[in-house]
Design an enzyme around this catalytic site. Structure first.
Site, PDB file in Angstrom:
ATOM      1  CG  ASP A  96     108.039  69.224  24.268  1.00  0.00           C
ATOM      2  OD1 ASP A  96     107.700  68.040  24.020  1.00  0.00           O
ATOM      3  OD2 ASP A  96     108.118  70.090  23.371  1.00  0.00           O
ATOM      4  CG  ASP A  99      99.220  67.356  21.125  1.00  0.00           C
ATOM      5  OD1 ASP A  99      98.200  67.703  21.725  1.00  0.00           O
ATOM      6  OD2 ASP A  99      99.393  67.585  19.916  1.00  0.00           O
ATOM      7  CB  THR A 100      98.549  62.834  19.099  1.00  0.00           C
ATOM      8  OG1 THR A 100      99.926  62.711  18.751  1.00  0.00           O
ATOM      9  CG2 THR A 100      97.955  64.033  18.392  1.00  0.00           C
ATOM     10  CE  LYS A 127      98.439  70.966  23.711  1.00  0.00           C
ATOM     11  NZ  LYS A 127      98.540  71.352  22.280  1.00  0.00           N
ATOM     12  CG  ASP A 155     108.343  74.571  17.693  1.00  0.00           C
ATOM     13  OD1 ASP A 155     107.953  73.565  18.318  1.00  0.00           O
ATOM     14  OD2 ASP A 155     108.353  74.635  16.448  1.00  0.00           O
TER      15      ASP A 155
HETATM   16  P1  IMP Z   1     102.470  64.276  19.975  1.00  0.00           P
HETATM   17  O1  IMP Z   1     103.194  63.275  19.127  1.00  0.00           O
HETATM   18  O2  IMP Z   1     101.218  64.754  19.287  1.00  0.00           O
HETATM   19  O3  IMP Z   1     102.174  63.773  21.369  1.00  0.00           O
HETATM   20  O4  IMP Z   1     103.389  65.554  20.153  1.00  0.00           O
HETATM   21  C1  IMP Z   1     104.665  65.575  19.649  1.00  0.00           C
HETATM   22  C2  IMP Z   1     105.409  66.847  19.792  1.00  0.00           C
HETATM   23  O5  IMP Z   1     104.646  67.917  19.280  1.00  0.00           O
HETATM   24  C3  IMP Z   1     105.757  67.233  21.202  1.00  0.00           C
HETATM   25  O6  IMP Z   1     106.902  66.589  21.675  1.00  0.00           O
HETATM   26  C4  IMP Z   1     105.955  68.726  21.040  1.00  0.00           C
HETATM   27  O7  IMP Z   1     107.293  69.011  20.655  1.00  0.00           O
HETATM   28  C5  IMP Z   1     104.973  69.091  19.940  1.00  0.00           C
HETATM   29  N1  IMP Z   1     103.756  69.711  20.498  1.00  0.00           N
HETATM   30  C6  IMP Z   1     102.605  69.136  20.888  1.00  0.00           C
HETATM   31  N2  IMP Z   1     101.724  70.035  21.372  1.00  0.00           N
HETATM   32  C7  IMP Z   1     102.352  71.222  21.304  1.00  0.00           C
HETATM   33  C8  IMP Z   1     101.980  72.574  21.685  1.00  0.00           C
HETATM   34  O8  IMP Z   1     100.894  72.874  22.216  1.00  0.00           O
HETATM   35  N3  IMP Z   1     102.916  73.529  21.439  1.00  0.00           N
HETATM   36  C9  IMP Z   1     104.137  73.270  20.867  1.00  0.00           C
HETATM   37  N4  IMP Z   1     104.528  72.036  20.530  1.00  0.00           N
HETATM   38  C10 IMP Z   1     103.636  71.034  20.729  1.00  0.00           C
HETATM   39 MG    MG Z   2     107.955  70.583  18.684  1.00  0.00          MG
END
Ligand code: IMP
Ligand code: MG
Length: 173
Positions: A96, A99-100, A127, A155
């Protein structure tokens, strides 16, 4: 809890998904490939996208989590692994949001260790300003600002995933 008006409307999302599916269909025209979704967040994007891709494919899923409320814990938990063997196969990883980037990095490394023929990554949302891990993204729908968003699979504490649009989430104080 406050959900704002749509930040990305149903129409905006659907037309972007169609665009991405056309590009992927062209790129994978002659490749038998496997689409791998990361649940639960990617479920709605995944199903909308794959039904618009005109190329032969198999599908499989990971179930992973990293979030506690609105903060990434940085620790990726894998709740379910693929059932398919991906060795020597073309893999399209679908999530989806980046983010990080830690989830995608973790899962990409896991997939690469299984020696696929190729691996590309597709996300609906990027993001960018929050990135902690450099992770290559091959298909990106929308670049979004640093706001917590919900809907269309995304979510807050496992709620709002069923919204057909994407909204900015704010906790009421
Ligand atoms: P990451 O590992 O930080 O890149 O993000 C991992 C997961 O966190 C994503 O696959 C999303 O399911 C969830 N996530 C990140 N940002 C958001 C947000 O703004 N809203 C909801 N879920 C998020
Ligand atoms: Mg999630």
């Amino acid at each position: 809890m406050i959900i704002g008006k749509p930040f990305l409307t149903v129409e905006q999302i659907q037309s972007k998904v169609q665009e991405m599916a056309s590009e992927i269909s062209k790129d994978y025209e002659r490749k038998d490939f496997i689409s791998v979704g990361i649940l639960k967040g990617a479920f709605m994007f995944f199903t909308d996208l794959v039904r618009l891709i005109h190329a032969p494919m198999s599908i499989d899923f990971f179930i992973a989590s990293s979030y506690a409320k609105t903060e990434s814990t940085g620790e990726i938990k894998l709740h379910a692994d693929l059932r398919e063997n991906i060795r020597d196969r073309h893999v399209l990883l679908i999530d989806d949001i980046a983010d990080t980037g830690l989830t995608l990095l973790h899962i990409r490394n896991l997939l690469l260790a299984r020696k696929p023929a190729s691996l590309r990554t597709c996300v609906l949302l990027d993001k960018k300003s929050r990135r902690k891990a450099e992770v290559p993204l091959d298909y990106v729908g929308f670049e979004i600002p640093n706001e917590y968003v919900v809907g269309y699979g995304l979510d807050y504490e496992n709620r709002f995933r069923n919204l057909p649009y994407i909204a900015i989430f704010k906790k009421s104080t």
